[in-house]
Design a protein around this motif. Structure first.
Motif, short mmCIF file in Angstrom:
data_model
loop_
_atom_site.label_atom_id
_atom_site.label_comp_id
_atom_site.label_asym_id
_atom_site.label_seq_id
_atom_site.Cartn_x
_atom_site.Cartn_y
_atom_site.Cartn_z
N ILE A 195 18.44 38.73 5.95
CA ILE A 195 18.92 39.55 4.85
C ILE A 195 19.72 40.74 5.37
N SER A 196 19.53 41.09 6.64
CA SER A 196 20.25 42.23 7.24
C SER A 196 21.68 41.87 7.66
N ALA A 197 22.05 40.59 7.57
CA ALA A 197 23.38 40.16 7.99
C ALA A 197 24.46 40.71 7.06
N THR A 198 25.69 40.70 7.53
CA THR A 198 26.82 41.13 6.72
C THR A 198 27.50 39.91 6.07
N ILE A 199 28.41 40.20 5.17
CA ILE A 199 29.18 39.12 4.55
C ILE A 199 30.03 38.42 5.61
N ALA A 200 30.52 39.19 6.59
CA ALA A 200 31.28 38.59 7.69
C ALA A 200 30.42 37.60 8.48
N ASP A 201 29.14 37.95 8.67
CA ASP A 201 28.22 37.02 9.34
C ASP A 201 28.08 35.73 8.53
N ALA A 202 27.94 35.89 7.22
CA ALA A 202 27.79 34.73 6.34
C ALA A 202 29.05 33.87 6.38
N LEU A 203 30.20 34.53 6.41
CA LEU A 203 31.47 33.80 6.46
C LEU A 203 31.57 32.99 7.75
N ALA A 204 31.20 33.60 8.86
CA ALA A 204 31.22 32.89 10.15
C ALA A 204 30.25 31.71 10.13
N ALA A 205 29.08 31.93 9.55
CA ALA A 205 28.08 30.86 9.48
C ALA A 205 28.58 29.70 8.63
N LEU A 206 29.22 30.00 7.52
CA LEU A 206 29.74 28.95 6.64
C LEU A 206 30.86 28.17 7.30
N ARG A 207 31.69 28.86 8.06
CA ARG A 207 32.79 28.18 8.76
C ARG A 207 32.26 27.21 9.80
N SER A 265 -0.51 32.08 5.49
CA SER A 265 0.29 32.98 4.67
C SER A 265 1.57 33.32 5.41
N CYS A 266 2.70 33.17 4.73
CA CYS A 266 4.00 33.36 5.37
C CYS A 266 4.42 34.82 5.37
N THR A 267 5.13 35.21 6.40
CA THR A 267 5.72 36.53 6.45
C THR A 267 7.22 36.47 6.28
N CYS A 268 7.78 35.27 6.27
CA CYS A 268 9.20 35.08 6.03
C CYS A 268 9.38 34.36 4.70
N LYS A 269 10.41 34.77 3.97
CA LYS A 269 10.66 34.17 2.67
C LYS A 269 12.15 33.96 2.47
N CYS A 270 12.54 32.79 1.99
CA CYS A 270 13.93 32.55 1.64
C CYS A 270 14.19 33.24 0.30
N VAL A 271 15.12 34.18 0.30
CA VAL A 271 15.36 34.99 -0.89
C VAL A 271 16.63 34.58 -1.63
N GLY A 272 17.33 33.58 -1.12
CA GLY A 272 18.54 33.15 -1.82
C GLY A 272 19.42 32.30 -0.93
N LYS A 273 20.60 32.01 -1.43
CA LYS A 273 21.57 31.20 -0.70
C LYS A 273 22.97 31.73 -1.04
N VAL A 274 23.88 31.53 -0.11
CA VAL A 274 25.27 31.91 -0.35
C VAL A 274 26.18 30.77 0.09
N CYS A 275 27.34 30.69 -0.52
CA CYS A 275 28.32 29.70 -0.14
C CYS A 275 29.70 30.35 -0.14
N MET A 276 30.72 29.58 0.22
CA MET A 276 32.07 30.12 0.31
C MET A 276 32.55 30.64 -1.05
N VAL A 277 32.07 30.06 -2.13
CA VAL A 277 32.48 30.51 -3.46
C VAL A 277 32.02 31.94 -3.71
N ASP A 278 30.82 32.29 -3.24
CA ASP A 278 30.33 33.67 -3.37
C ASP A 278 31.26 34.62 -2.64
N VAL A 279 31.68 34.23 -1.44
CA VAL A 279 32.58 35.07 -0.65
C VAL A 279 33.94 35.19 -1.34
#
Length: 403
Positions: free
Chosen positions: A26-38, A69-83
């Protein structure tokens, strides 16, 4: 009979062969997400919050009899359309590079419950109920052959690319979608006879509350509709003045493009945008038109980013002549290749007729990797849309009536 047979189906049965999720913190930036999607073969990247949660907010799973009991949780998803939609905002257009430095939480959908954790032992009916309540992705722990030593190494290995490890809470995860469940139900379609043979009109699952835009309207006026269609897993119909379906602006196609489509949305009409995002990459005349209109609008930051993307994709990078630059294109156009099959005259969308059978529409949607099918009359006038969610309601009601 359907209830007795499907009552024993658990979610882990549908997870067999599913790949592990790629993820970002969750601490990542949108640029990180863009690189991951690419760099990902998937259209979506899961976002995880691995901060310590209070007990009331922890996620409980049971894998192989090991309850923890988990300490990590998936809080959402993003795709290129969000960007892309984020870059279409006024502030982002002025300085896209600055916009990409924002936290990824800025583009996370604000709709609660789109992503939910589910135990592998949960039933198929539980999964269907969650989807009918609005969930798009079910996050499920999966069994893998990774050794405990390998798990520790992955957890300890620092990230140099912005990616988080795929290991969370000691497990890898996959997610199930509407498409996964529809595919499973299709494999057991005989249990629901005679419903699959009934027409979608008879079943009353044609939704007339559709998102549509005129062919000649600015594509920028469709940004909110594109965001909504992504959240609803549908699409934006492009129609003429008489209500005839010409084509669509589909999030499923946009997700296979790159971020420079934001410049096209800002400068082109809806009709031109359809041609721009069609499989194979944008025509050079539209690329030149986008550049010219970015200059007219004084969007220097967007223009610079657009040209840099074109330059990086050019095979003749040694040339400084702007006109020789190849159009920006994504390396993931393969998913949208299904749209090369023109299903009807003057329409570039997957369509059916009100009298089409439920099973035929299911097969159509699955074959083209979309969650919906447009419904048109013989003259191509748009009637409505049929979605996986509406189909699931039919099966759920049938199972409920037999229980």
């Amino acid at each position: 009979m359907a209830v007795s047979l499907l009552a024993h189906v658990v979610i882990s049965d549908l997870c067999l062969g599913k790949p592990a999720l790629r993820s970002l913190p969750i601490s990542a930036t949108i640029a990180d997400a863009l690189a991951a999607l690419r760099n990902s073969e998937d259209n979506f990247i899961s976002i995880w919050d691995c901060a310590d949660h209070h007990a009331a907010h922890s996620v409980s799973v049971n894998v192989g009899g090991d309850h923890r009991s988990c300490t990590c949780k998936c809080v959402g998803k993003v795709c290129m359309v969000d960007v892309i939609c984020y870059l279409c905002k006024d502030d982002s257009l002025l300085s896209p590079c600055t916009a990409l430095k924002a936290p990824v939480s800025a583009i996370l959908p604000k709709i609660p419950g789109l992503v939910m954790h589910l135990e592998p032992s949960s039933s198929l009916l539980e999964a269907i109920d969650l989807i009918l309540e609005g969930t798009q992705n079910l996050v499920v722990p999966i069994q893998t052959r990774i050794s405990n030593y390998s798990r520790r190494k992955q957890l300890q290995k620092p990230s140099t690319t912005g990616f988080a490890t795929t290991i969370h809470n000691g497990f890898e995860y996959c997610w199930l979608t509407q498409e996964d469940i529809i595919r499973f139900l299709l494999s057991s379609i005989g249990l629901f006879s005679p419903i699959p043979a009934l027409s979608i009109d008879t079943l009353g699952i044609i939704n007339t509350d559709i998102l549509a835009i005129d062919y000649h309207s600015p594509a920028s006026s469709a940004v909110k509709s594109i965001s909504r269609s992504l959240a609803e897993q549908t699409s934006v119909a492009v129609v003429d003045s008489e209500g005839t379906l010409i084509g669509e602006i589909s999030p499923f196609t946009l997700a296979c493009c790159d971020e420079t489509v934001a410049a096209a949305i800002t400068t082109l009409s809806s009709g031109d945008l359809m041609a721009y995002i069609d499989c194979g990459g944008p025509p050079e005349d539209l690329v030149r038109l986008v550049k010219a209109r970015l200059k007219e609008k004084n969007l220097d930051g967007m223009l610079e980013a657009y040209i840099q993307s074109a330059y990086s994709s050019s095979t003749s990078s040694s040339s400084d002549d702007e006109s020789s630059l190849s159009p920006p294109r994504s390396g993931k156009y393969s998913r949208s290749m299904s749209y090369s099959a023109r299903m009807v005259r003057r329409a570039e969308a997957i369509v059916c007729h009100p009298k089409s059978s439920l099973v035929a529409v299911m097969i159509q949607a699955i074959a083209h990797r979309v969650n919906y099918v447009w419904v048109i009359e013989d003259d191509c006038s748009l009637v409505g849309i049929v979605t996986f969610c509406e189909m699931l309601k039919v099966f759920r009601e049938h199972l409920g009536s037999m229980g």
